[in-house]
Scaffold this motif. Structure first.
Motif, PDB file in Angstrom:
ATOM      1  N   ALA A 117       0.815  -1.220   0.000  1.00  0.00           N
ATOM      2  CA  ALA A 117       0.000   0.000   0.000  1.00  0.00           C
ATOM      3  C   ALA A 117       0.845   1.264   0.000  1.00  0.00           C
ATOM      4  CB  ALA A 117      -0.917  -0.001   1.225  1.00  0.00           C
ATOM      5  N   ASP A 119       3.011   2.912  -1.920  1.00  0.00           N
ATOM      6  CA  ASP A 119       3.075   3.866  -3.023  1.00  0.00           C
ATOM      7  C   ASP A 119       1.713   4.368  -3.473  1.00  0.00           C
ATOM      8  OD1 ASP A 119       5.858   3.748  -3.140  1.00  0.00           O
ATOM      9  OD2 ASP A 119       5.819   1.995  -4.453  1.00  0.00           O
ATOM     10  N   VAL A 120       0.640   3.671  -3.104  1.00  0.00           N
ATOM     11  CA  VAL A 120      -0.687   4.066  -3.579  1.00  0.00           C
ATOM     12  C   VAL A 120      -1.578   4.627  -2.472  1.00  0.00           C
ATOM     13  CG1 VAL A 120      -0.715   2.543  -5.577  1.00  0.00           C
ATOM     14  CG2 VAL A 120      -1.405   1.637  -3.368  1.00  0.00           C
ATOM     15  N   ARG A 121      -1.414   4.124  -1.252  1.00  0.00           N
ATOM     16  CA  ARG A 121      -2.211   4.586  -0.115  1.00  0.00           C
ATOM     17  C   ARG A 121      -1.315   4.688   1.121  1.00  0.00           C
ATOM     18  NH1 ARG A 121      -7.218   1.014   1.081  1.00  0.00           N
ATOM     19  NH2 ARG A 121      -7.629   2.762   2.486  1.00  0.00           N
ATOM     20  N   PRO A 122      -0.438   5.691   1.164  1.00  0.00           N
ATOM     21  CA  PRO A 122       0.507   5.775   2.283  1.00  0.00           C
ATOM     22  C   PRO A 122      -0.175   5.880   3.651  1.00  0.00           C
ATOM     23  CG  PRO A 122       0.526   7.787   0.969  1.00  0.00           C
ATOM     24  CD  PRO A 122      -0.245   6.771   0.196  1.00  0.00           C
ATOM     25  N   ARG A 124      -2.930   4.369   4.577  1.00  0.00           N
ATOM     26  CA  ARG A 124      -3.278   2.992   4.920  1.00  0.00           C
ATOM     27  C   ARG A 124      -2.029   2.194   5.265  1.00  0.00           C
ATOM     28  NH1 ARG A 124      -6.170  -0.522   7.537  1.00  0.00           N
ATOM     29  NH2 ARG A 124      -6.486  -2.529   6.472  1.00  0.00           N
ATOM     30  N   THR A 256       6.918  11.840  -2.838  1.00  0.00           N
ATOM     31  CA  THR A 256       7.290  10.452  -3.093  1.00  0.00           C
ATOM     32  C   THR A 256       8.689  10.177  -2.548  1.00  0.00           C
ATOM     33  OG1 THR A 256       8.126  11.094  -5.272  1.00  0.00           O
ATOM     34  CG2 THR A 256       5.872  10.247  -5.156  1.00  0.00           C
TER      35      THR A 256
END
Length: 261
Positions: A117, A119-122, A124, A256
């Motif tokens: 998770a 890279d897409v939902r930090p 979470r 990022t």
């Protein structure tokens, strides 16, 4: 049933946690828990418990320890009469519980989900990784003995724990929480001064909080320590971060955070 290996080895049944006083019984539980749901041979158990020491009757000794372990495992548990979670199978023993009953397996699952998770939902990822780290109650398999299986598993758990802490820092930086990341990374760098990834992340966090000079000084301190203690130069990732900070690369301000090469 819940078995703890991320710290002192123990088991909880019927809502009550049981410590195990006998060293060999505790080691036996640890070995079986690491392979929950799979059979472990008599030979492998003997190697772990006695490490090649001469023993008169291995089967009898294992049977005696298994009997003592069953009393703990079956204490307070609700199951049909005459059944037990510690089963004698052909050539060995099997701990008949789902892998999720062992905190080490839960930790590894949370670690993998958190990394996925990142890279897409930090946000979470932070929840999952923190939940995994909260399971720890001390060094992995702290009192499981000196057998190769337990010591090897402990080393792997401890290394994965450091990777999770690294992923948690990356997630904090990704959501813009650089100040908190600095505080956590200072402790990690102090504990693991030769782990370049922690140093590199701390340099980035310091830069993002307006402390470029501190970030550059940290690089030079780490370079001297690597040279004095290991006789090596910083790796390419750490050197690249140093160059980016010197040039004030605009990419450093992005949320990022690249994974280590």
């Amino acid at each position: 049933m819940h078995i703890t290996v991320l710290g002192p080895v123990s088991v909880a049944t019927g809502g009550k946690r049981h410590g195990i006083q006998a060293n060999k019984v505790r080691s036996m539980l640890a070995v079986l828990a690491l392979d929950a749901g799979r059979a472990v041979s008599h030979a492998d158990l003997a190697d772990e418990l006695w490490a090649g020491q001469p023993l008169g009757n291995t089967r009898n000794a294992l049977q005696a320890h298994a009997t003592r372990l069953r009393k703990v495992l079956d204490s307070g548990a609700e199951r049909p009469r005459g059944t037990t979670v510690l089963r004698a199978v052909r050539g060995g023993y099997l701990l008949d519980v789902p892998p999720g009953c062992v905190d080490g397996n839960t930790f590894l699952d949370l670690a993998s989900r958190g990394a996925a998770a990142l890279d897409v939902r930090p946000e979470r990822a932070i929840e999952l990784l923190r939940a995994g780290l909260d399971l720890w109650q001390g060094p992995a398999l702290l009192d499981a003995g000196d057998g190769l299986r337990c010591r090897g598993a402990a080393a792997l758990f401890d290394e994965r724990r450091l990777t999770v802490r690294e992923d948690l820092i990356r997630a904090r930086l990704a959501v813009g929480d650089a100040s908190r990341a600095v505080a956590e990374l200072r402790r990690l760098v102090a504990q693991h001064p030769l782990r370049e990834r922690f140093c590199e992340l701390l340099m980035l966090a310091l830069y993002r909080t307006g402390r470029q000079a501190e970030a550059l000084e940290l690089f030079h301190v780490t370079r001297r320590r690597l040279d004095e203690e290991l006789g090596v130069q910083p790796g390419i990732v750490l050197q690249r971060r140093h160059t980016e900070i010197l040039s004030q690369d605009p990419a450093l301000s992005l949320t990022t955070v690249p994974a280590a090469s």
